[in-house]
Design a protein around this motif. Structure first.
Motif, PDB file in Angstrom:
ATOM      1  N   LYS A  77       0.833  -1.213   0.000  1.00  0.00           N
ATOM      2  CA  LYS A  77       0.000   0.000   0.000  1.00  0.00           C
ATOM      3  C   LYS A  77       0.860   1.253   0.000  1.00  0.00           C
ATOM      4  CE  LYS A  77      -4.197  -1.670   2.308  1.00  0.00           C
ATOM      5  NZ  LYS A  77      -5.023  -1.559   3.539  1.00  0.00           N
ATOM      6  N   VAL A  78       1.934   1.226   0.780  1.00  0.00           N
ATOM      7  CA  VAL A  78       2.842   2.374   0.821  1.00  0.00           C
ATOM      8  C   VAL A  78       3.459   2.611  -0.549  1.00  0.00           C
ATOM      9  CG1 VAL A  78       5.033   3.222   1.763  1.00  0.00           C
ATOM     10  CG2 VAL A  78       3.347   2.195   3.278  1.00  0.00           C
ATOM     11  N   GLN A  79       3.883   1.539  -1.206  1.00  0.00           N
ATOM     12  CA  GLN A  79       4.520   1.668  -2.518  1.00  0.00           C
ATOM     13  C   GLN A  79       3.570   2.257  -3.552  1.00  0.00           C
ATOM     14  OE1 GLN A  79       6.034  -2.413  -2.842  1.00  0.00           O
ATOM     15  NE2 GLN A  79       8.117  -1.628  -2.564  1.00  0.00           N
TER      16      GLN A  79
ATOM     17  N   GLU B 260      10.701   9.284  -4.188  1.00  0.00           N
ATOM     18  CA  GLU B 260      10.459   9.317  -2.746  1.00  0.00           C
ATOM     19  C   GLU B 260      10.900   8.014  -2.090  1.00  0.00           C
ATOM     20  OE1 GLU B 260       6.494  12.121  -2.125  1.00  0.00           O
ATOM     21  OE2 GLU B 260       6.237   9.973  -2.519  1.00  0.00           O
ATOM     22  N   ALA B 261      11.297   8.111  -0.838  1.00  0.00           N
ATOM     23  CA  ALA B 261      11.582   6.931  -0.013  1.00  0.00           C
ATOM     24  C   ALA B 261      10.981   7.177   1.361  1.00  0.00           C
ATOM     25  CB  ALA B 261      13.078   6.683   0.098  1.00  0.00           C
ATOM     26  N   LEU B 262      10.387   6.146   1.925  1.00  0.00           N
ATOM     27  CA  LEU B 262       9.823   6.250   3.268  1.00  0.00           C
ATOM     28  C   LEU B 262      10.725   5.516   4.247  1.00  0.00           C
ATOM     29  CD1 LEU B 262       6.259   6.207   4.510  1.00  0.00           C
ATOM     30  CD2 LEU B 262       7.747   4.409   5.402  1.00  0.00           C
ATOM     31  N   ILE B 263      11.067   6.191   5.349  1.00  0.00           N
ATOM     32  CA  ILE B 263      11.875   5.585   6.411  1.00  0.00           C
ATOM     33  C   ILE B 263      11.047   5.591   7.687  1.00  0.00           C
ATOM     34  CG2 ILE B 263      13.965   5.786   7.811  1.00  0.00           C
ATOM     35  CD1 ILE B 263      15.296   7.181   5.426  1.00  0.00           C
TER      36      ILE B 263
ATOM     37  N   THR C 222      13.116   0.794   5.379  1.00  0.00           N
ATOM     38  CA  THR C 222      13.210   1.690   4.229  1.00  0.00           C
ATOM     39  C   THR C 222      12.368   1.107   3.101  1.00  0.00           C
ATOM     40  OG1 THR C 222      15.462   2.286   4.870  1.00  0.00           O
ATOM     41  CG2 THR C 222      14.766   2.873   2.646  1.00  0.00           C
ATOM     42  N   VAL C 223      11.442   1.932   2.591  1.00  0.00           N
ATOM     43  CA  VAL C 223      10.542   1.488   1.523  1.00  0.00           C
ATOM     44  C   VAL C 223      10.642   2.470   0.367  1.00  0.00           C
ATOM     45  CG1 VAL C 223       8.164   0.887   0.909  1.00  0.00           C
ATOM     46  CG2 VAL C 223       8.944   0.589   3.275  1.00  0.00           C
ATOM     47  N   THR C 224      10.857   1.945  -0.834  1.00  0.00           N
ATOM     48  CA  THR C 224      10.859   2.775  -2.041  1.00  0.00           C
ATOM     49  C   THR C 224       9.743   2.302  -2.972  1.00  0.00           C
ATOM     50  OG1 THR C 224      12.565   1.322  -2.957  1.00  0.00           O
ATOM     51  CG2 THR C 224      13.309   3.368  -1.946  1.00  0.00           C
ATOM     52  N   LYS C 225       9.584   2.987  -4.085  1.00  0.00           N
ATOM     53  CA  LYS C 225       8.472   2.705  -5.005  1.00  0.00           C
ATOM     54  C   LYS C 225       8.470   1.256  -5.485  1.00  0.00           C
ATOM     55  CE  LYS C 225       4.978   3.871  -7.663  1.00  0.00           C
ATOM     56  NZ  LYS C 225       3.655   4.145  -7.070  1.00  0.00           N
ATOM     57  N   THR C 226       9.632   0.699  -5.676  1.00  0.00           N
ATOM     58  CA  THR C 226       9.739  -0.691  -6.139  1.00  0.00           C
ATOM     59  C   THR C 226      10.692  -1.473  -5.246  1.00  0.00           C
ATOM     60  OG1 THR C 226      11.534  -0.069  -7.652  1.00  0.00           O
ATOM     61  CG2 THR C 226       9.286  -0.059  -8.544  1.00  0.00           C
TER      62      THR C 226
ATOM     63  N   PRO D 223      19.130   7.531  -3.633  1.00  0.00           N
ATOM     64  CA  PRO D 223      18.738   8.029  -4.960  1.00  0.00           C
ATOM     65  C   PRO D 223      17.472   8.889  -4.945  1.00  0.00           C
ATOM     66  CG  PRO D 223      19.295   5.698  -5.046  1.00  0.00           C
ATOM     67  CD  PRO D 223      19.212   6.062  -3.606  1.00  0.00           C
ATOM     68  N   ALA D 224      16.667   8.790  -3.904  1.00  0.00           N
ATOM     69  CA  ALA D 224      15.429   9.576  -3.818  1.00  0.00           C
ATOM     70  C   ALA D 224      15.751  11.047  -3.558  1.00  0.00           C
ATOM     71  CB  ALA D 224      14.541   9.027  -2.714  1.00  0.00           C
ATOM     72  N   LYS D 225      14.820  11.913  -3.916  1.00  0.00           N
ATOM     73  CA  LYS D 225      14.966  13.340  -3.627  1.00  0.00           C
ATOM     74  C   LYS D 225      14.264  13.713  -2.322  1.00  0.00           C
ATOM     75  CE  LYS D 225      15.258  14.785  -8.479  1.00  0.00           C
ATOM     76  NZ  LYS D 225      14.583  15.552  -9.555  1.00  0.00           N
ATOM     77  N   SER D 226      13.189  12.990  -2.010  1.00  0.00           N
ATOM     78  CA  SER D 226      12.381  13.306  -0.826  1.00  0.00           C
ATOM     79  C   SER D 226      12.339  12.118   0.118  1.00  0.00           C
ATOM     80  CB  SER D 226      10.954  13.674  -1.230  1.00  0.00           C
ATOM     81  OG  SER D 226      10.941  14.807  -2.056  1.00  0.00           O
ATOM     82  N   LEU D 227      12.550  12.387   1.398  1.00  0.00           N
ATOM     83  CA  LEU D 227      12.442  11.354   2.425  1.00  0.00           C
ATOM     84  C   LEU D 227      11.201  11.618   3.271  1.00  0.00           C
ATOM     85  CD1 LEU D 227      16.143  11.095   3.708  1.00  0.00           C
ATOM     86  CD2 LEU D 227      15.012   9.753   1.923  1.00  0.00           C
TER      87      LEU D 227
END
Length: 717
Positions: free
Chosen positions: A363-365, A372-375, A388-392, A453-457
């Protein structure tokens, strides 16, 4: 009078079981006062009332107060020379041990539990009854390393609960989860995993297949969090093992889901009760909520009858009556599930508020964009989990050797320069860049390849980490140069995290999906509305009308010696926690917020006469009557209050102008309840409140709840 007092105490006990602990406290205090007047301090009736009050305090999470009350009751029993093996002495000591456990004093609690067990030989039946009902005793044994003792207690209780109340009952599930926690410590991971997987869904379910016999109180919520943490620990330990493959799970992803539930649980309890009250204006929703609550209470009552039948001798049990009870329970369970589904279907925002669905990595992805990356973090006693979760790709999980006490100490040290108690600029402590880098290296370094590699955390902090802006973490080992003019220029080359990434803080992982799912805002909204510099007393309003002496300060030099002497004026914070009584008039005025709100309004081209409300105009009536859905940005520059700051304040609130100035109503407090009833369509709500949440994180969750309330009311950030 004695009989009336007993009935009042029983009423209070039932109110606690319904989660109505404030009402219960009022009744018990009234009973205690009348008992003291009638029987005096040294009487068994007084001991009983004091013990009941201790129980109410504990249900509210006020365990230190409960502990003191228990000790006071024991002192009375000692004064009247009650035998140490008597029932009342034993039960009082058991209650004290329970509260020691709830305050984390595990060894003291364990010793006292053992003492009570030895002393209550003549009252064995009474002891076994409280032992059977207690979750604190086995949890204490687990926490003090007596795993075998805990399992010896828990296994027969679990089987009895399964027989009496069924596998889907909350109490059965709790006993099962406690067994799983004990098995985890024994290294029996397959058995522990199986039991956790069957118990945890029941512990987490609030609307359908669980049949909780009583509304959870703070103590129960805390125990549930400990069990969830044990499950997270097990999941973290089986990553990449054969057991993970055999179970067919992604251990890191499942731990991520459970952590978000554990992280937001205490906020959710406050929101659930407030949300129910906020929904009263909608008759259809109100009726559905009432029907669901009635069904829950009927199920609890039927389980009570079933337990009574099963506790009687086998030759006196009526199989036909038992069958009818079970049929009725199953029927009501189905009806309750249907009502819950109807609420979710017709009022999805409300359903999501009071019972948010667990958020998965998938769901987060879906909610994340490519850059974006979610920490997400979760802090426990001896370690910190970092996802750490990224789009893929799969989520990564790092277990950092940094426990809650150390995290709190680091946050406190780093905050010294960020929130300084300094009289001049020169008094501001040096920011500890080395410690900041060590924290970065411990928490985030291992996941760099994934999030860099993400721009936004998007950061979801937990515990004391919520008090620390992640943007001030230092990402490289660079010593802080010697201080040279101009002041603070030595920080210029420090590699702060904020230099490489934008940083956004979320109150929970669940909030991300909720916010990204909001509909697009209307285009014809005004840019800004702001509320600031409220008057908390008539005197403040009078003083504000007096002419002020204006002093102009000229800086002849930007040199280090000149600027270091500039005095700092810090915003006043309410200091009411140590007072016996505190009302709105004791809050210090915040005159600087007048300039703050107006300057922001000017910056974004707002109408100063129409959309800026300061002084007497910054009041509750204006906030509630204004069409707030017509604004893009809404700002409240005032005191943020947490429960206990003022007399009778039981939920977080924003302080506004006192109604004693006349011309408007209310009590001067915009509470979480009232915020839930607002209608917003805002891109941004700004709560420019003083930092009352920083004291050991005590208010952090309350402010998170305030934020969630504004999200529910319709803001996007």
């Amino acid at each position: 009078p004695i009989l009336v007092g007993l009935f009042q105490l029983r009423l209070a006990n039932n109110l606690v079981r319904q989660g109505r602990t404030i009402e219960a406290e009022s009744i018990v205090r009234e009973t205690l006062l009348s008992t003291l007047k009638r029987s005096g301090k040294t009487s068994l009736d007084t001991v009983l009332a004091v013990n009941f009050l201790a129980g109410v305090m504990s249900a509210q999470g006020r365990d230190e107060e409960a502990l003191q009350l228990g000790k006071a009751a024991l002192k009375i029993l000692s004064d009247i020379e009650a035998p140490s093996d008597s029932k009342i002495v034993g039960l009082t000591k058991f209650m004290i041990a329970r509260n020691l456990s709830r305050t984390g004093k595990w060894k003291e609690a364990s010793d006292l539990f053992h003492t009570v067990s030895k002393e209550m030989v003549e009252n064995r039946a009474a002891y076994l009854e409280v032992e059977r009902k207690s979750s604190d005793l086995p949890l204490t044994l687990i926490k003090t390393g007596d795993v075998e003792g805990a399992l010896k207690l828990l296994r027969p209780q679990y089987e009895v609960n399964k027989k009496r109340m069924g596998i889907k009952h909350f109490n059965t599930a709790k006993k099962g989860a406690l067994i799983a926690a004990a098995l985890t410590l024994q290294g029996k991971k397959p058995e522990a995993l199986k039991l956790f997987q069957s118990s945890i869904p029941i512990l987490l379910s609030k609307s359908r297949q669980s049949n909780n016999s009583e509304t959870e109180n703070v103590a129960s919520t805390r125990q549930k969090r400990i069990l969830l943490e044990s499950y997270i620990n097990l999941l973290a330990s089986i990553r990449g093992t054969e057991l993970e493959q055999t179970a067919g799970i992604d251990a890191a992803a499942e731990a991520f889901r459970i952590a978000d539930i554990a992280r937001s649980g205490s906020v959710q309890g406050a929101l659930a009760s407030s949300g129910a009250r906020a929904a009263v204006d909608n008759k259809d929703l109100s009726d559905l909520i009432r029907r669901e609550q009635d069904a829950r209470k009927q199920i609890a009552a039927l389980f009570g009858l079933q337990a009574n039948v099963l506790s009687s001798p086998v030759n006196q049990q009526d199989p036909a009556a038992l069958l009818r009870l079970r049929t009725q329970i199953d029927s009501l369970r189905g009806a309750r599930a249907t009502i819950a589904q109807e609420i979710e279907k017709r009022f999805p925002l409300y359903a999501e508020l009071i019972n948010p669905k667990p958020t998965t990595v998938a769901k987060v992805q879906k909610s994340l964009v490519a850059d974006e990356a979610l920490i997400a973090t979760y802090v426990v006693e001896d370690k910190t989990y970092v996802w750490t979760v990224t789009k893929t790709g799969k989520a990564s999980l790092h277990v950092a050797p940094l426990g809650s006490k150390r995290v709190a100490a680091v946050a406190k040290e780093l905050r010294k320069a960020l929130d300084p108690q300094a009289a001049t600029l020169g008094d501001i402590p040096v920011f500890n860049t080395r410690l900041s880098y060590r924290l970065y290296r411990t928490l985030l370094k291992s996941g760099e390849k994934k999030w860099k590699p993400a721009k936004s955390l998007l950061i979801v902090p937990h515990g004391a980490l919520a008090q620390l802006p992640f943007g001030v973490l230092v990402t490289g080992k660079k010593p802080l140069p010697k201080d040279q003019p101009p002041i603070f220029s030595n920080y210029k080359e420090i590699p702060w995290l904020i230099r490489s990434h934008s940083v956004t803080v979320l109150p929970s992982v669940t909030a991300l999906a909720s916010l990204r799912a909001l509909p697009k805002p209307k285009k014809d909204r005004r840019p800004f509305v702001g509320f600031g510099d409220p008057y908390f007393s008539v005197k403040q309003a009078t003083d504000a009308g007096k002419p002020k002496e204006v002093k102009v300060a000229a800086l002849t030099s930007r040199g280090l010696l000149k600027t270091r002497g500039i005095r700092i004026k810090l915003r006043s914070a309410p200091k009411t926690q140590g007072l016996d009584s505190a009302d709105l008039s004791l809050l210090p005025r915040l005159p600087d917020t007048f300039d703050e709100v107006r300057s922001i309004a000017v910056a974004i081209n707002a109408d100063l006469t129409r959309d800026v409300f300061t002084g007497k105009r910054a009041n509750e009536d204006v906030v509630k009557k204004l069409n707030l859905s017509g604004y893009k940005v809404v700002i409240f520059a005032t005191h943020g209050l947490v429960p206990g700051d003022l007399d009778g304040l039981r939920q977080p609130a924003l302080a506004l102008s006192t109604p004693k100035l006349g011309g408007y109503g209310g009590d001067g407090l915009l509470t979480m309840d009232e915020i839930l009833g607002l209608k917003l369509d805002a891109d941004w709500v700004v709560l420019s409140a003083c930092n009352t949440a920083s004291a050991e994180g005590a208010g952090a969750e309350a402010f998170s709840g305030l934020g969630r309330a504004f999200f529910y009311a319709g803001t996007r950030a």
